[in-house]
Design a protein around this motif. Structure first.
Motif, PDB file in Angstrom:
ATOM      1  N   LEU A  99       0.919  -1.135   0.042  1.00  0.00           N
ATOM      2  CA  LEU A  99      -0.199   0.388   0.022  1.00  0.00           C
ATOM      3  C   LEU A  99       0.399   1.595   0.294  1.00  0.00           C
ATOM      4  CD1 LEU A  99      -2.975  -1.012   2.133  1.00  0.00           C
ATOM      5  CD2 LEU A  99      -2.688  -1.004   0.162  1.00  0.00           C
ATOM      6  N   GLU A 100       0.704   2.048   1.045  1.00  0.00           N
ATOM      7  CA  GLU A 100       1.405   3.539   0.860  1.00  0.00           C
ATOM      8  C   GLU A 100       2.783   3.688   0.712  1.00  0.00           C
ATOM      9  OE1 GLU A 100      -2.584   3.460   3.706  1.00  0.00           O
ATOM     10  OE2 GLU A 100      -0.811   2.467   3.136  1.00  0.00           O
ATOM     11  N   TYR A 101       3.432   2.283   1.589  1.00  0.00           N
ATOM     12  CA  TYR A 101       5.223   2.330   1.139  1.00  0.00           C
ATOM     13  C   TYR A 101       5.561   1.170  -0.106  1.00  0.00           C
ATOM     14  CZ  TYR A 101       4.325   3.506   6.673  1.00  0.00           C
ATOM     15  OH  TYR A 101       5.031   3.571   7.042  1.00  0.00           O
ATOM     16  N   ARG A 102       4.298   0.432  -0.655  1.00  0.00           N
ATOM     17  CA  ARG A 102       4.196   0.547  -2.232  1.00  0.00           C
ATOM     18  C   ARG A 102       4.318   1.060  -3.571  1.00  0.00           C
ATOM     19  NH1 ARG A 102       0.389  -3.553  -5.369  1.00  0.00           N
ATOM     20  NH2 ARG A 102       1.127  -3.108  -7.095  1.00  0.00           N
ATOM     21  N   PHE A 103       3.250   2.363  -2.703  1.00  0.00           N
ATOM     22  CA  PHE A 103       3.334   3.018  -4.076  1.00  0.00           C
ATOM     23  C   PHE A 103       4.371   4.188  -3.977  1.00  0.00           C
ATOM     24  CE2 PHE A 103      -0.518   0.087  -4.336  1.00  0.00           C
ATOM     25  CZ  PHE A 103      -0.540   0.574  -5.971  1.00  0.00           C
ATOM     26  N   VAL A 104       4.366   4.628  -2.568  1.00  0.00           N
ATOM     27  CA  VAL A 104       4.605   5.666  -2.606  1.00  0.00           C
ATOM     28  C   VAL A 104       6.561   5.410  -3.173  1.00  0.00           C
ATOM     29  CG1 VAL A 104       5.841   7.019  -1.651  1.00  0.00           C
ATOM     30  CG2 VAL A 104       3.456   6.593  -0.669  1.00  0.00           C
ATOM     31  N   SER A 105       7.096   4.451  -3.155  1.00  0.00           N
ATOM     32  CA  SER A 105       8.596   3.975  -4.007  1.00  0.00           C
ATOM     33  C   SER A 105       8.414   4.035  -4.599  1.00  0.00           C
ATOM     34  CB  SER A 105       8.676   2.685  -2.913  1.00  0.00           C
ATOM     35  OG  SER A 105       8.425   2.505  -1.877  1.00  0.00           O
ATOM     36  N   GLU A 106       7.229   3.600  -5.406  1.00  0.00           N
ATOM     37  CA  GLU A 106       7.121   3.457  -7.122  1.00  0.00           C
ATOM     38  C   GLU A 106       7.033   4.961  -7.245  1.00  0.00           C
ATOM     39  OE1 GLU A 106       3.906   1.458  -7.742  1.00  0.00           O
ATOM     40  OE2 GLU A 106       4.345  -0.244  -7.610  1.00  0.00           O
ATOM     41  N   TYR A 107       6.332   5.658  -6.852  1.00  0.00           N
ATOM     42  CA  TYR A 107       6.171   7.248  -7.132  1.00  0.00           C
ATOM     43  C   TYR A 107       7.953   7.878  -6.888  1.00  0.00           C
ATOM     44  CZ  TYR A 107       5.778  12.451  -6.176  1.00  0.00           C
ATOM     45  OH  TYR A 107       5.921  13.260  -6.037  1.00  0.00           O
ATOM     46  N   LEU A 108       8.707   7.722  -5.543  1.00  0.00           N
ATOM     47  CA  LEU A 108       9.799   8.133  -5.750  1.00  0.00           C
ATOM     48  C   LEU A 108      10.953   7.612  -6.479  1.00  0.00           C
ATOM     49  CD1 LEU A 108      10.488   8.270  -1.735  1.00  0.00           C
ATOM     50  CD2 LEU A 108      10.032  10.293  -3.142  1.00  0.00           C
ATOM     51  N   GLN A 109      10.847   6.520  -7.248  1.00  0.00           N
ATOM     52  CA  GLN A 109      10.980   6.151  -7.921  1.00  0.00           C
ATOM     53  C   GLN A 109      10.849   6.438  -9.701  1.00  0.00           C
ATOM     54  OE1 GLN A 109      13.036   1.418  -7.196  1.00  0.00           O
ATOM     55  NE2 GLN A 109      10.730   1.937  -6.813  1.00  0.00           N
ATOM     56  N   GLY A 110      10.484   7.412  -9.739  1.00  0.00           N
ATOM     57  CA  GLY A 110       9.943   8.296 -11.209  1.00  0.00           C
ATOM     58  C   GLY A 110       8.638   7.358 -11.747  1.00  0.00           C
ATOM     59  N   SER A 111       8.142   6.651 -11.555  1.00  0.00           N
ATOM     60  CA  SER A 111       6.982   5.246 -12.098  1.00  0.00           C
ATOM     61  C   SER A 111       5.835   6.002 -12.707  1.00  0.00           C
ATOM     62  CB  SER A 111       6.336   4.207 -11.243  1.00  0.00           C
ATOM     63  OG  SER A 111       7.335   3.581 -10.551  1.00  0.00           O
ATOM     64  N   PHE A 112       5.651   7.338 -11.783  1.00  0.00           N
ATOM     65  CA  PHE A 112       4.715   8.056 -12.251  1.00  0.00           C
ATOM     66  C   PHE A 112       4.555   9.307 -12.633  1.00  0.00           C
ATOM     67  CE2 PHE A 112       2.725   5.908  -8.231  1.00  0.00           C
ATOM     68  CZ  PHE A 112       2.440   3.737  -8.652  1.00  0.00           C
ATOM     69  N   GLY A 113       6.254   9.943 -13.204  1.00  0.00           N
ATOM     70  CA  GLY A 113       6.369  10.828 -14.144  1.00  0.00           C
ATOM     71  C   GLY A 113       6.956  11.210 -12.960  1.00  0.00           C
ATOM     72  N   ALA A 114       7.366  12.757 -13.522  1.00  0.00           N
ATOM     73  CA  ALA A 114       8.449  13.405 -12.649  1.00  0.00           C
ATOM     74  C   ALA A 114       8.320  13.975 -11.276  1.00  0.00           C
ATOM     75  CB  ALA A 114       8.899  14.705 -13.512  1.00  0.00           C
ATOM     76  N   LEU A 115       8.902  13.287 -10.659  1.00  0.00           N
ATOM     77  CA  LEU A 115       8.917  13.921  -9.462  1.00  0.00           C
ATOM     78  C   LEU A 115       8.950  14.931  -8.879  1.00  0.00           C
ATOM     79  CD1 LEU A 115      11.505  11.632  -7.080  1.00  0.00           C
ATOM     80  CD2 LEU A 115       9.121  11.625  -7.619  1.00  0.00           C
ATOM     81  N   GLY A 116       7.703  15.165  -8.100  1.00  0.00           N
ATOM     82  CA  GLY A 116       7.497  17.171  -7.876  1.00  0.00           C
ATOM     83  C   GLY A 116       6.306  17.634  -8.679  1.00  0.00           C
ATOM     84  N   THR A 117       5.535  16.627  -9.685  1.00  0.00           N
ATOM     85  CA  THR A 117       5.014  17.284 -10.348  1.00  0.00           C
ATOM     86  C   THR A 117       3.381  17.363 -10.170  1.00  0.00           C
ATOM     87  OG1 THR A 117       4.621  15.468 -11.917  1.00  0.00           O
ATOM     88  CG2 THR A 117       6.361  17.421 -12.663  1.00  0.00           C
ATOM     89  N   GLU A 118       2.983  18.248 -10.392  1.00  0.00           N
ATOM     90  CA  GLU A 118       0.842  17.769  -9.542  1.00  0.00           C
ATOM     91  C   GLU A 118       0.559  16.663 -10.832  1.00  0.00           C
ATOM     92  OE1 GLU A 118      -1.321  21.162 -10.501  1.00  0.00           O
ATOM     93  OE2 GLU A 118      -0.246  22.708  -9.767  1.00  0.00           O
ATOM     94  N   GLU A 119       0.858  16.271 -11.644  1.00  0.00           N
ATOM     95  CA  GLU A 119       0.909  15.251 -12.689  1.00  0.00           C
ATOM     96  C   GLU A 119       0.901  13.484 -12.074  1.00  0.00           C
ATOM     97  OE1 GLU A 119       2.126  17.163 -14.107  1.00  0.00           O
ATOM     98  OE2 GLU A 119       0.564  18.822 -15.137  1.00  0.00           O
ATOM     99  N   ALA A 120       2.237  13.893 -11.689  1.00  0.00           N
ATOM    100  CA  ALA A 120       2.873  12.739 -10.650  1.00  0.00           C
ATOM    101  C   ALA A 120       1.748  12.321  -9.372  1.00  0.00           C
ATOM    102  CB  ALA A 120       4.410  12.447 -10.423  1.00  0.00           C
TER     103      ALA A 120
END
Length: 330
Positions: free
Chosen positions: A253-274
């Motif tokens: 859950l939170e730790y899995r998805f945020v880890s993916e986010y921090l590795q760039g899986s959802f787009g550029a870090l810090g962007t509203e889209e990601a």
């Protein structure tokens, strides 16, 4: 009373902690957590520890700290398991009742509650390097066939998730049939008698989804992304060292998805889209998890666990009153 402890079960985001601490205040109790992630130090925001909820302000202005157990008892360098929980639970249970207090078990990890309520026969599994090496040389299909042939009860299909899981299951199965395990069981001291009153609490599905989304927004605003980043860089305890992405993703859950986010899986870090994509995917996953929790509790009922469900009202106070009335009647 016909019971010597209370279990309060329910899916995520329904207010279990708030209800549990009020019950502890009224019944002179102490909380035992039944949450598989709150055992770890450093997993604070994502696991929803909400430690401030254990401090209550009374009508006369006094503040009362409700004692809690099995929270922040290990770090991420140790993979805490069901056997660990069962052993730690009985120690906490005996400690609480020895002081004349009432154990109140609060949590949503169904298997943690079930291993106590249905008295799972768990044993520690020692390392067996020679057998592990032998099994690691086999293919996934060979290992799967071995496990099917050797394990009588295959209710947990997650054993087939990958080779490591199958090997782990086979190591346990071989040990359970060994003379060493038989000797351990013979020498094990008897477990304390647990006579529970089991309460359940949930909310209507639409309201539960709203609560999940609201809480997720709050956790993201409270710094959940920075928490996961810190765990990766520094670990969950002084001197432990950073935790790998794979270790954090095992937590789900939170730790899995945020880890993916921090590795760039959802787009550029810090962007509203990601960040929006992180929220969308994680919110959906938590909703599915809540449904699986409710399914697990229904399964416990089918296996003989009597759960007294509290009214599905949003008011914590009304559910506390209903729980106290039920507790007084038994």
């Amino acid at each position: 009373m016909s019971y010597n402890c209370i279990f309060l079960l329910g899916p995520t985001a329904v207010g279990k902690t708030a209800i549990g601490v009020q019950l502890a205040l009224s019944l002179d109790g102490e909380i035992i957590s039944a949450d598989s992630r709150q055992v770890y130090t450093g997993l604070d925001i994502g696991s929803g520890k909400d430690l401030a909820d254990y401090t209550l302000q009374l009508s006369d202005g006094k503040r009362v700290q409700i004692p809690y157990h099995l929270i922040d008892i290990t770090n991420l360098s140790h993979e805490y398991n069901l056997f660990d929980y069962q052993e730690d639970f009985y120690k906490a249970f005996l400690d609480i009742i020895s002081r004349g207090k009432l154990p109140i078990v609060v949590g949503g990890t169904g298997m943690y509650a079930d291993c106590i309520l249905r008295n799972y026969d768990l044993v520690p599994t020692p390392e067996n390097p020679a057998l592990r090496a032998e099994l690691e040389a086999k293919s996934y299909d060979e290992l799967k066939a071995l496990l099917i042939a050797e394990k009588a009860d295959l209710h947990n299909t997650t054993d087939f998730a990958d080779k490591d899981r199958i090997i782990h299951a086979l190591l346990i199965e071989r040990y359970l049939k060994s003379a060493e395990c038989a000797a351990y069981r013979a020498a094990r001291p008897p477990r304390p008698a647990v006579s529970p009153l089991v309460l359940g609490t949930t909310l209507p599905r639409a309201l539960l989804r709203e609560r999940i989304a609201k809480r997720l927004h709050e956790r993201l605003d409270a710094g959940m992304i920075d928490e996961v980043k810190g765990l990766h860089e520094n670990g969950s305890a002084a001197g432990e060292g950073g935790s790998s992405w794979s270790r954090l993703m095992q937590l789900g859950l939170e730790y899995r998805f945020v880890s993916e986010y921090l590795q760039g899986s959802f787009g550029a870090l810090g962007t509203e889209e990601a960040r929006a994509l992180l929220f969308e995917k994680l919110n959906f996953a938590i909703g599915r998890f809540a449904k699986r929790q409710e399914t697990w509790f229904r399964g416990m009922e089918k296996k003989g666990v009597v759960i007294h469900w509290l009214p599905q009202t949003v008011s914590v106070e009304e559910r506390v009153v209903a729980a106290l009335q039920l507790a007084a009647s038994l």
